[in-house]
Every structure is written in C-alpha cells, then in structure tokens.
Design an enzyme around this catalytic site. Structure first.
Site, PDB file in Angstrom:
ATOM      1  CB  THR A 122     -47.394 -38.328  71.404  1.00 15.24           C
ATOM      2  OG1 THR A 122     -46.978 -38.514  72.558  1.00 15.24           O
ATOM      3  CG2 THR A 122     -48.299 -37.135  71.256  1.00 15.24           C
ATOM      4  CG  ASP A 204     -14.917 -28.261  33.677  1.00 22.52           C
ATOM      5  OD1 ASP A 204     -14.890 -27.044  34.081  1.00 22.52           O
ATOM      6  OD2 ASP A 204     -14.341 -29.134  34.144  1.00 22.52           O
TER       7      ASP A 204
HETATM    8  C1  SPV Z   1     -15.485 -30.759  38.843  1.00 21.11           C
HETATM    9  O1  SPV Z   1     -16.491 -31.526  39.153  1.00 21.11           O
HETATM   10  O2  SPV Z   1     -15.691 -29.775  37.990  1.00 21.11           O
HETATM   11  C2  SPV Z   1     -14.136 -30.946  39.047  1.00 21.11           C
HETATM   12  C3  SPV Z   1     -13.668 -32.059  39.487  1.00 21.11           C
HETATM   13  O3  SPV Z   1     -13.374 -29.650  39.234  1.00 21.11           O
HETATM   14  S1  SPV Z   1     -12.737 -33.020  38.502  1.00 21.11           S
HETATM   15  O4  SPV Z   1     -13.809 -33.042  37.376  1.00 21.11           O
HETATM   16  O5  SPV Z   1     -12.483 -34.263  38.850  1.00 21.11           O
HETATM   17  O6  SPV Z   1     -11.487 -31.990  37.993  1.00 21.11           O
HETATM   18 MG    MG Z   2     -13.932 -28.445  38.086  1.00 19.42          MG
END
Ligand code: SPV
Ligand code: MG
Length: 432
Positions: A122, A204
């Site tokens: 179709t 982080d």
């Molecule tokens: C992140 O991606 O921030 C994590 C995973 O917590 S790791 O970086 O492996 O700790």
């Molecule tokens: Mg992390």
C-alpha cells in the site's frame, strides 16, 4: 472453505492492513498470525499496544476468522501447523532482510501445494513516518516513566546511553541501525553526573545542584520520548532525597540510581586513588526506604548502586549489601566495577543470580568494555548503561577543530571534519 494465512504485527493499524485482509477474505477463511510482543520487541521496538490489545483490534476486523500468536519472525512453524491454502503478504519482502523469510515460506507451502499471494504494498504508508508523527505528538510523564519498567521486565537486555542535553537526547532517541534483520536502537537515556558536570565545565563532586540537573533533564524531556534514568549521586540527605524522588516522578523520569557513599563524592572511576567513604548498610537502607515511601507509584524505580568493588571492600561486602538493599525495597541493583578484566562482575553475577529474591541488575561497563551485550545478558544482567561515550567522543573532536583553526589561521581545514552547514540547518526540523 479455503484457509488464508497472514502474519502481521498490527501495532499501528492502518489502511494497508485493511487492504490485505480484504483481499484475503475473497479467497477463504482468514487466519492472522499476530506477532507476539517478544517478536516485535526483538526485531523492532517496544510495541505501542500489547498482544492482547492488538488481538482484540484484529479479530474484530471484518473477514478475520481467527487470530493466533506468531511467536517467531519465521512463519514456517505456524504454517506447518495450519497448512493454509494461501499465504498472503505485501510484495515488499522480495528483497532485503525479509527475502530469506519469504524463501522459507515458499519452500514450506510446496509441501501441500499452498500458494503465496503477494499484494501490492500500500502506497503512502510508512511506519517510520507514522512513528515520527507519534513522536511529534510526544508522550506524557506517566507513559514515559512506566516504559522503563516494562522494558526491563520484557526485554532480554535494556540498552541505555548517556545524554547531557537536548541534542544528545535526540541522538539517543533517534539513532537506529539494522543488523541481522533486527532494528537496533537505544532504549533510553542515562543522565550521568560525570557528563552533566563535565558539559558545564565542573568536576563530578555533586557540585552541580539538583536545580541545574533538573534543567538538563528538562531539556532532554522536551525533545524526546524514551525513558530517562538519573544518576542521583549519593541521593544527598534523606530529608532532601524524598523531595528529589517526588520531583523526578512528577516529571516522568523513570528511575534514580543512588550510590552508597557519604561525604564529598568523587567519581567512582578514580577507585581508591581518592578518599571516598561508603555509607553504612543501615543508613543506606533507610534512604532507600524513605525514597520508596515518598514515591507515588511503583512505576518510578529506586535503584541502589553498590560501591564495594570500587572501594575494594570485597565481594562479600558487595553481596551482603545487595541482599540488604533488596530487602529494604530497592527496585534494582547497580553493581559498579572499574576492573578491566570484568572478572569481579562475572563472579558477582553468578552469586547474585542465586539470591532467593532477585531484582533487575544494572551495570556500567566503562572499564570492562570488551564484554558484548550478549555476554552481559548471559550473566543475567538486565540493563547496560553506556555512561559517558557521547561526551567522550565529542570532546576530542571539538578540541581538534579548535586547534586546526589556530594552526591554519582559517577554518577551511577544520571544515573538512565538520558537518555541512545545510545539514546542521535542517538537523532539527522546524527551523525554516
Ligand atoms: C556517571 O556516569 O556519572 C557515573 C558512572 O556515575 S561512573 O562515572 O562510572 O562512576
Ligand atoms: Mg555519577
């Protein structure tokens, strides 16, 4: 009456389905072999409608006598049972991935002089376009949120990739490839603390606060429909964590993963190179319990991440924490490791699988990246998170471009590695 067999998924029903059923009923009793959810999930994606719902729709279409499960892409097992006089299919399977399936049908029905009838595909229907239209309509927080749990409990392995803004969200949402007859794509996004922080030029260490993380999440929510898992770091103070849970659930985020650490959090991949303190099992269990009590529905998942292997606290500690966290109500366990050989993950999985009460198991194979998805899934792992790969691939490319402009004192050389202007202008629809 002659028997006519048609196999279909009928997840998004359109006039092409009605055409083929209409043609089939002119020849005899129509038996529809309806692809089961497992088949659609394996070869395509999570079905929009479940088998029973699709079955109700199809068995109520005029001319359909019976709907039976088609549990493999290959029609032959069902054909051998039914021995239909006719098999009907659109003529779009003569080439490409379905060619082999077609040949198997032709050779099987020779056994009882069955005939294959192919009707013209179709025109004007493209499932991909219909899907894009659906994506354009969007989703609701509720629909998006519960999708993760559904995927975990129906798919062999759920595949998640990092996203840290709207654009990377779109990459996770839309990237698809075809391999061995299957469409492969990602099932959802991981909003990593590492990538979210890095994209903001920050370390982080839980420095990027929840308000800022929520802005990132919102940018992703605005342009995607797939489920989101938030890297919730330590989850913070219990009194704060309960608010975080409610906020995420309201937004339609599917899960938060919190790690069993206290004090100044650093990235796990530093291992024991930096000082990091694990929370006590008791405290962390209290946090899990409080989160569970705070959530409104069980569609939102609270996943506990165990840092024992990272902290070199030993396998026994990791396993006893897993048991305790499950007992406290964790909806999933993430076991983290930074060993390159993957051996401690293999050992953890073997022991974890013997638990009386087991919840979905999640891993982040950044260090043991040689392991394939099949290997992970054979270990009993339910979710794999590719946690940082989009930002790690983008950054060197951007630095190279910057250097090339400095070296050449113009952009000509750098442009060779850039996408064409026309493409970037039309990458996001609606700009013209
Ligand atoms: C992140 O991606 O921030 C994590 C995973 O917590 S790791 O970086 O492996 O700790
Ligand atoms: Mg992390």
């Amino acid at each position: 009456m002659k028997k006519v067999y048609i196999a279909m998924s009928a997840d998004i029903v359109h006039h092409g389905h009605l055409n083929i059923i209409n043609e089939a009923r002119k020849l005899g009793d129509v038996i529809v072999g309806l692809h089961t959810d497992k088949v659609i999930l394996e070869y395509w994606r999570n079905p929009v409608m479940k088998y029973e719902e699709r079955k109700r729709v199809i068995e109520n279409i005029k001319g359909v006598s019976e709907v039976i499960p088609q549990d493999t892409l290959d029609q032959v097992p069902n054909l051998l049972k039914i021995r239909p006089d006719y098999v009907m299919h659109g003529d779009d399977w003569k080439t490409g991935l379905q060619k082999n399936l077609r040949e198997r049908v032709i050779s099987a029905i020779k056994g009882w002089d069955g005939k294959l009838i192919e009707i013209k595909y179709t025109e004007g229907i493209s499932i991909t376009k219909l899907e894009e239209a659906l994506m354009g309509i969007g989703t609701t927080p509720q629909m998006r949120m519960k999708k993760l749990k559904e995927l975990i409990y129906s798919k062999k392995l759920v595949r998640i990739l990092e996203a840290h803004n709207g654009l990377t969200g779109l990459i996770v949402e839309k990237t698809k490839i075809e391999k061995n007859g299957k469409i492969k794509e990602f099932d959802g996004m991981w909003v990593s603390s590492l990538c979210d922080s890095t994209s903001k030029g920050k370390p982080d260490i839980e420095l990027v606060d929840l308000t800022s993380r929520l802005n990132t999440i919102n940018d992703i929510l605005e342009v995607t429909t797939k489920p989101i898992i938030l890297d919730g770091d330590t989850g913070g103070k219990v009194e704060h964590f309960v608010y975080t849970v409610k906020t995420l659930e309201r937004l339609g985020v599917s899960a938060i993963i919190i790690e069993d650490k206290v004090g100044l959090k650093k990235n796990s991949l530093f291992g024991t190179d930096v000082d990091q303190t694990q929370d006590t099992t008791e405290n962390f269990c209290e946090k899990i319990k409080a989160g569970r009590e705070a959530r409104v529905t069980s569609d939102f998942m609270i996943i506990s991440r165990i840092e024992s292997l990272i902290a070199k606290a030993g396998m026994e500690d990791a396993l006893s924490r897993a048991k305790a966290y499950i007992h406290a109500g964790a909806d999933g366990i993430m076991i983290h490791s930074k060993e390159k050989d993957g051996k401690e993950i293999v050992e953890f999985c073997a022991k974890y699988n013997k638990f009386e009460k087991r919840v979905p198991l999640i891993v982040v194979p950044t260090s043991y990246n040689f392991m394939t998805e099949d290997e992970l899934s054979n270990l009993g792992i339910n979710v794999v998170i590719y946690a940082n790969h989009l930002i790690r691939s983008a950054y060197p490319a951007m630095v190279n471009t910057a250097k090339s402009i400095l070296i050449n004192e113009r952009a000509k050389e750098a442009s060779e590695n850039c996408m064409p202007i026309k493409e970037i202008l039309t990458l996001i629809p609606g700009g013209m």
